[in-house]
Design a protein around this motif. Sequence first.
Motif, PDB file in Angstrom:
ATOM      1  N   ARG A 155      -4.164   1.428  10.380  1.00 25.94           N
ATOM      2  CA  ARG A 155      -5.407   1.800  11.047  1.00 25.94           C
ATOM      3  C   ARG A 155      -6.626   1.657  10.142  1.00 25.94           C
ATOM      4  NH1 ARG A 155      -4.198   6.787  11.954  1.00 25.94           N
ATOM      5  NH2 ARG A 155      -5.483   7.698  10.311  1.00 25.94           N
ATOM      6  N   MET A 156      -6.446   1.791   8.834  1.00 21.42           N
ATOM      7  CA  MET A 156      -7.581   1.845   7.913  1.00 21.42           C
ATOM      8  C   MET A 156      -7.962   0.496   7.317  1.00 21.42           C
ATOM      9  SD  MET A 156      -8.673   4.811   8.182  1.00 21.42           S
ATOM     10  CE  MET A 156      -9.982   4.556   6.998  1.00 21.42           C
ATOM     11  N   THR A 157      -7.303  -0.575   7.733  1.00 22.43           N
ATOM     12  CA  THR A 157      -7.649  -1.882   7.173  1.00 22.43           C
ATOM     13  C   THR A 157      -7.750  -2.936   8.266  1.00 22.43           C
ATOM     14  OG1 THR A 157      -6.915  -3.660   5.692  1.00 22.43           O
ATOM     15  CG2 THR A 157      -5.198  -2.290   6.662  1.00 22.43           C
ATOM     16  N   ALA A 158      -8.674  -3.849   8.089  1.00 23.96           N
ATOM     17  CA  ALA A 158      -8.799  -4.978   9.013  1.00 23.96           C
ATOM     18  C   ALA A 158      -7.737  -6.034   8.742  1.00 23.96           C
ATOM     19  CB  ALA A 158     -10.190  -5.595   8.886  1.00 23.96           C
ATOM     20  N   LEU A 159      -7.011  -5.910   7.651  1.00 21.72           N
ATOM     21  CA  LEU A 159      -5.980  -6.880   7.309  1.00 21.72           C
ATOM     22  C   LEU A 159      -4.727  -6.671   8.160  1.00 21.72           C
ATOM     23  CD1 LEU A 159      -6.127  -6.845   3.407  1.00 21.72           C
ATOM     24  CD2 LEU A 159      -7.096  -8.559   4.943  1.00 21.72           C
ATOM     25  N   PRO A 160      -3.957  -7.724   8.415  1.00 21.84           N
ATOM     26  CA  PRO A 160      -2.657  -7.549   9.061  1.00 21.84           C
ATOM     27  C   PRO A 160      -1.722  -6.772   8.150  1.00 21.84           C
ATOM     28  CG  PRO A 160      -2.908  -9.804   8.256  1.00 21.84           C
ATOM     29  CD  PRO A 160      -4.245  -9.141   8.091  1.00 21.84           C
ATOM     30  N   ALA A 194       0.847  -1.194   0.000  1.00 20.89           N
ATOM     31  CA  ALA A 194       0.000   0.000   0.000  1.00 20.89           C
ATOM     32  C   ALA A 194       0.881   1.243   0.000  1.00 20.89           C
ATOM     33  CB  ALA A 194      -0.913   0.005   1.218  1.00 20.89           C
ATOM     34  N   PHE A 195       0.535   2.212  -0.842  1.00 19.59           N
ATOM     35  CA  PHE A 195       1.309   3.455  -0.838  1.00 19.59           C
ATOM     36  C   PHE A 195       0.604   4.554  -0.050  1.00 19.59           C
ATOM     37  CE2 PHE A 195      -1.143   3.409  -4.776  1.00 19.59           C
ATOM     38  CZ  PHE A 195      -1.742   4.663  -4.795  1.00 19.59           C
ATOM     39  N   ASN A 196      -0.611   4.291   0.397  1.00 18.11           N
ATOM     40  CA  ASN A 196      -1.321   5.206   1.281  1.00 18.11           C
ATOM     41  C   ASN A 196      -2.478   4.444   1.939  1.00 18.11           C
ATOM     42  OD1 ASN A 196      -3.318   5.033  -0.689  1.00 18.11           O
ATOM     43  ND2 ASN A 196      -3.072   7.113  -1.427  1.00 18.11           N
ATOM     44  N   PRO A 197      -3.170   5.044   2.898  1.00 16.84           N
ATOM     45  CA  PRO A 197      -4.266   4.327   3.559  1.00 16.84           C
ATOM     46  C   PRO A 197      -5.393   3.936   2.611  1.00 16.84           C
ATOM     47  CG  PRO A 197      -3.535   6.153   4.928  1.00 16.84           C
ATOM     48  CD  PRO A 197      -2.842   6.311   3.607  1.00 16.84           C
ATOM     49  N   LEU A 198      -5.686   4.769   1.626  1.00 11.55           N
ATOM     50  CA  LEU A 198      -6.773   4.457   0.702  1.00 11.55           C
ATOM     51  C   LEU A 198      -6.456   3.212  -0.117  1.00 11.55           C
ATOM     52  CD1 LEU A 198      -9.553   5.406  -0.318  1.00 11.55           C
ATOM     53  CD2 LEU A 198      -8.345   6.738  -2.074  1.00 11.55           C
ATOM     54  N   SER A 199      -5.226   3.077  -0.547  1.00 13.82           N
ATOM     55  CA  SER A 199      -4.859   1.876  -1.309  1.00 13.82           C
ATOM     56  C   SER A 199      -4.914   0.635  -0.423  1.00 13.82           C
ATOM     57  CB  SER A 199      -3.480   2.038  -1.945  1.00 13.82           C
ATOM     58  OG  SER A 199      -2.463   2.205  -0.973  1.00 13.82           O
ATOM     59  N   ALA A 200      -4.675   0.787   0.876  1.00 22.96           N
ATOM     60  CA  ALA A 200      -4.815  -0.349   1.793  1.00 22.96           C
ATOM     61  C   ALA A 200      -6.271  -0.802   1.869  1.00 22.96           C
ATOM     62  CB  ALA A 200      -4.305   0.025   3.181  1.00 22.96           C
ATOM     63  N   LYS A 201      -7.191   0.145   1.864  1.00 23.89           N
ATOM     64  CA  LYS A 201      -8.608  -0.214   1.864  1.00 23.89           C
ATOM     65  C   LYS A 201      -8.976  -0.972   0.591  1.00 23.89           C
ATOM     66  CE  LYS A 201     -11.665   2.831   3.332  1.00 23.89           C
ATOM     67  NZ  LYS A 201     -12.246   2.219   4.542  1.00 23.89           N
ATOM     68  N   GLY A 222      -9.830  -8.598  -1.466  1.00 22.22           N
ATOM     69  CA  GLY A 222      -9.745  -9.935  -0.906  1.00 22.22           C
ATOM     70  C   GLY A 222      -8.351 -10.493  -0.687  1.00 22.22           C
ATOM     71  N   PHE A 223      -7.331  -9.640  -0.623  1.00 23.64           N
ATOM     72  CA  PHE A 223      -5.976 -10.125  -0.386  1.00 23.64           C
ATOM     73  C   PHE A 223      -5.786 -10.501   1.081  1.00 23.64           C
ATOM     74  CE2 PHE A 223      -5.521  -7.858  -4.384  1.00 23.64           C
ATOM     75  CZ  PHE A 223      -4.721  -8.736  -5.107  1.00 23.64           C
ATOM     76  N   GLY A 224      -4.685 -11.197   1.366  1.00 21.50           N
ATOM     77  CA  GLY A 224      -4.479 -11.725   2.703  1.00 21.50           C
ATOM     78  C   GLY A 224      -3.829 -10.774   3.680  1.00 21.50           C
ATOM     79  N   GLY A 225      -3.245  -9.703   3.191  1.00 17.32           N
ATOM     80  CA  GLY A 225      -2.581  -8.755   4.071  1.00 17.32           C
ATOM     81  C   GLY A 225      -2.103  -7.553   3.287  1.00 17.32           C
ATOM     82  N   VAL A 226      -1.561  -6.590   4.015  1.00 14.66           N
ATOM     83  CA  VAL A 226      -1.039  -5.354   3.436  1.00 14.66           C
ATOM     84  C   VAL A 226       0.430  -5.234   3.813  1.00 14.66           C
ATOM     85  CG1 VAL A 226      -1.160  -2.827   3.531  1.00 14.66           C
ATOM     86  CG2 VAL A 226      -3.269  -4.181   3.488  1.00 14.66           C
ATOM     87  N   TYR A 227       1.223  -4.794   2.864  1.00 11.62           N
ATOM     88  CA  TYR A 227       2.645  -4.582   3.110  1.00 11.62           C
ATOM     89  C   TYR A 227       2.963  -3.102   2.956  1.00 11.62           C
ATOM     90  CZ  TYR A 227       7.707  -4.831   2.480  1.00 11.62           C
ATOM     91  OH  TYR A 227       9.065  -4.637   2.591  1.00 11.62           O
ATOM     92  N   VAL A 228       3.875  -2.605   3.788  1.00  9.08           N
ATOM     93  CA  VAL A 228       4.326  -1.215   3.694  1.00  9.08           C
ATOM     94  C   VAL A 228       5.824  -1.232   3.417  1.00  9.08           C
ATOM     95  CG1 VAL A 228       4.480   1.027   4.832  1.00  9.08           C
ATOM     96  CG2 VAL A 228       2.530  -0.478   5.308  1.00  9.08           C
ATOM     97  N   SER A 229       6.190  -0.779   2.244  1.00 10.00           N
ATOM     98  CA  SER A 229       7.567  -0.840   1.760  1.00 10.00           C
ATOM     99  C   SER A 229       8.365   0.407   2.144  1.00 10.00           C
ATOM    100  CB  SER A 229       7.548  -0.983   0.232  1.00 10.00           C
ATOM    101  OG  SER A 229       8.777  -0.618  -0.338  1.00 10.00           O
TER     102      SER A 229
END
Length: 302
Positions: free
Chosen positions: A80-85, A30-37, A43-50
């Motif tokens: 904070r903006m996603t229920a994903l790990p 994710a490059f910002n919170p909106l992209s994490a949403k 339906g992906f399994g998680g979010v990564y912050v590079s």
Amino acid sequence: MLHAIPNAAEKRTELRARLSGNEILCMPGAFNPLSAKLIEEKGFGGVYVSGAVLSADLGLPDIGLTSITEVAQRGGQIARMTALPTLIDADTGFGEPMNVARTVQLLEDAGLVGMHIEDQVNPKRCGHLDGKDVVDEMTAVRRIKAAVHARRDPNFLITARTDMRGVADLPSAIARAQALVDAGADALFPEAMRTLDEFAAVRAAVDVPILANMTEFGKSELFSVQQLDDVGVNIVIFPVSLLRLAMGAAERGLDTLLAEGSLKSRTTDMQTRKRLYKLVDYQSYSMFDDQVYTFDLGSNLD
């Protein structure tokens, strides 16, 4: 609304449970919170912050210029903006072992489920650039031990990244990986593996989850999620992909504006207002308190 319902401890517990199963977790960056949403909605399994994305977002190269304060703040905004790990890149830990310990606790407080820390020298550089170097084994082990000792939530995932394959042969990379796992790492990130056979060799050498980095234009071939699953990889990240897609579209749009004086021909490429409002959940905010939020969605969904 405002933030995802599961708290950080619940997300960490969920991640641990999923890593103990047979599924491979696909984590786009994710490059910002909106992209994490958006990642969550798809339906992906998680979010990564590079770390490379956080640097680029500030207009900086990925050579260790960001601070832990900047990384923790942005990582927390995204988590904070996603229920994903949400797993985050902690570079070399932003200093020596005591700095590593502080990094762990700041990222815990920010709501991340875990971090990875690498064995490069300071200042670090992108793992797919030539000319990088790694620290000696004792220094690398001390970083991992400091991270494990500092965490307060035992479910906070400490992933050891080794860049040894970029400077030495596969047996050297495997030896370094085993030392980092012996130091207490919960998972292993072998950077810049060349082939599926190399991933398989690492898999056979350690008994913790393995993370694969499928970054475009790097030293690793872009293997599919299924191919990586077949050789025992547990997590696959696509760290910079969404930023590259977004910036490519932005550049083409700006070129069109210069050439045509309007973006009328590009509107079909754009996210509509209706789609944006759905993604940010305008409706929930509208319903929260109609005495305060009085806007009419019906007339604003073009």
